[in-house]
Write an enzyme that holds these catalytic residues in place. Structure first.
Site, PDB file in Angstrom:
ATOM      1  N   THR A  31       0.861  -1.173   0.000  1.00 17.89           N
ATOM      2  CA  THR A  31       0.000   0.000   0.000  1.00 17.89           C
ATOM      3  C   THR A  31       0.899   1.224   0.000  1.00 17.89           C
ATOM      4  OG1 THR A  31      -1.413   1.358   1.435  1.00 17.89           O
ATOM      5  CG2 THR A  31      -0.194  -0.388   2.491  1.00 17.89           C
ATOM      6  N   CYS A  34      -1.486   4.820  -5.798  1.00 17.27           N
ATOM      7  CA  CYS A  34      -2.358   3.970  -4.997  1.00 17.27           C
ATOM      8  C   CYS A  34      -2.313   2.608  -5.660  1.00 17.27           C
ATOM      9  CB  CYS A  34      -3.781   4.520  -4.947  1.00 17.27           C
ATOM     10  SG  CYS A  34      -4.977   3.377  -4.216  1.00 17.27           S
TER      11      CYS A  34
END
Length: 225
Positions: free
Chosen positions: A83, A192
């Protein structure tokens, strides 16, 4: 081959992409029967999302350090935090373990510099776009000039990530990318790990740098070194 530890579940869609890229990459390097040696710790993202929006980074930090230490104790020799946003706590993680954490921004920045580009647009969660833990690493460690969308567009990008992307809705960021290019961006960082599920080369007039792909590729190189 080194054992790769994966801290995932933020969200599971991108964790699945990491697993695919790692195994396809190892097979390409080692032959048709080869696959990656890896361990996965997967979070319930609903808990993570709640803590993020409560700005309870201390609790998140504790949870992720615990996962990192458990992966190290289970035999992981290198670690990936799957992430971009949670790299806010990357320094604390690295200080708590004895194996290397491959920071997601570094392989992306190295590939951008290798392409002789310097000004990049950044898309990601509001945390990633607005806070210094990510942009600062790109600028201070790698000398890149980072552009982010305006307030309204940042809110749109953030909303899509948290409310539409995970539900499988098809929404592109073409107009936001076009604005960044108009402002001088020579490339766009898909900052992202889920954006790559929506945006492809056909959506941009400048190169796209997918952090998920580049992060996993860096892990393959480290695992085979």
């Amino acid at each position: 081959m080194k054992m790769i530890g994966l801290i995932g579940g933020m969200r599971w869609e991108s964790s699945a992409e990491y697993y695919r890229i790692l195994n396809q990459g190892i097979r390409a390097q080692r032959g048709s029967t080869a696959s990656a040696k890896c361990l996965l710790w997967s979070f319930d993202f609903s808990d993570t999302e709640t803590l993020q929006h409560q700005k309870d980074w201390d609790t998140l930090n504790t949870h992720i350090i615990n996962a990192a230490q458990r992966l190290e104790n289970a035999g992981a020799e290198i670690l990936l935090l799957c992430t971009n946003t949670m790299h806010k706590v990357a320094p604390a993680i690295q200080s708590a373990i004895n194996i290397p954490l491959i920071h997601i921004a570094d392989p992306t920045a190295e590939r951008i510099k290798a392409a002789r580009l310097r000004t990049v647009g950044l898309l990601g969660t509001a945390f990633t776009m607005e806070q210094d833990f990510y942009k600062g690493r790109l600028t201070q460690h790698h000398g890149l000039n980072v552009l982010i969308p305006n307030d309204e567009d940042r809110a749109t990008v953030h909303h899509i990530i948290y409310n539409e992307l995970v539900a499988g809705k098809i929404t592109t960021y073409q107009h936001i990318i076009a604005k960044l290019v108009h402002a001088g961006a020579e490339a766009i960082i898909l900052g992202c790990t889920e954006i790559m599920l929506l945006v492809g080369p056909e959506d941009s007039t400048v190169p796209l740098f997918d952090t998920t792909e580049l992060h996993a590729q860096a892990a393959i190189e480290a695992a085979l070194t």
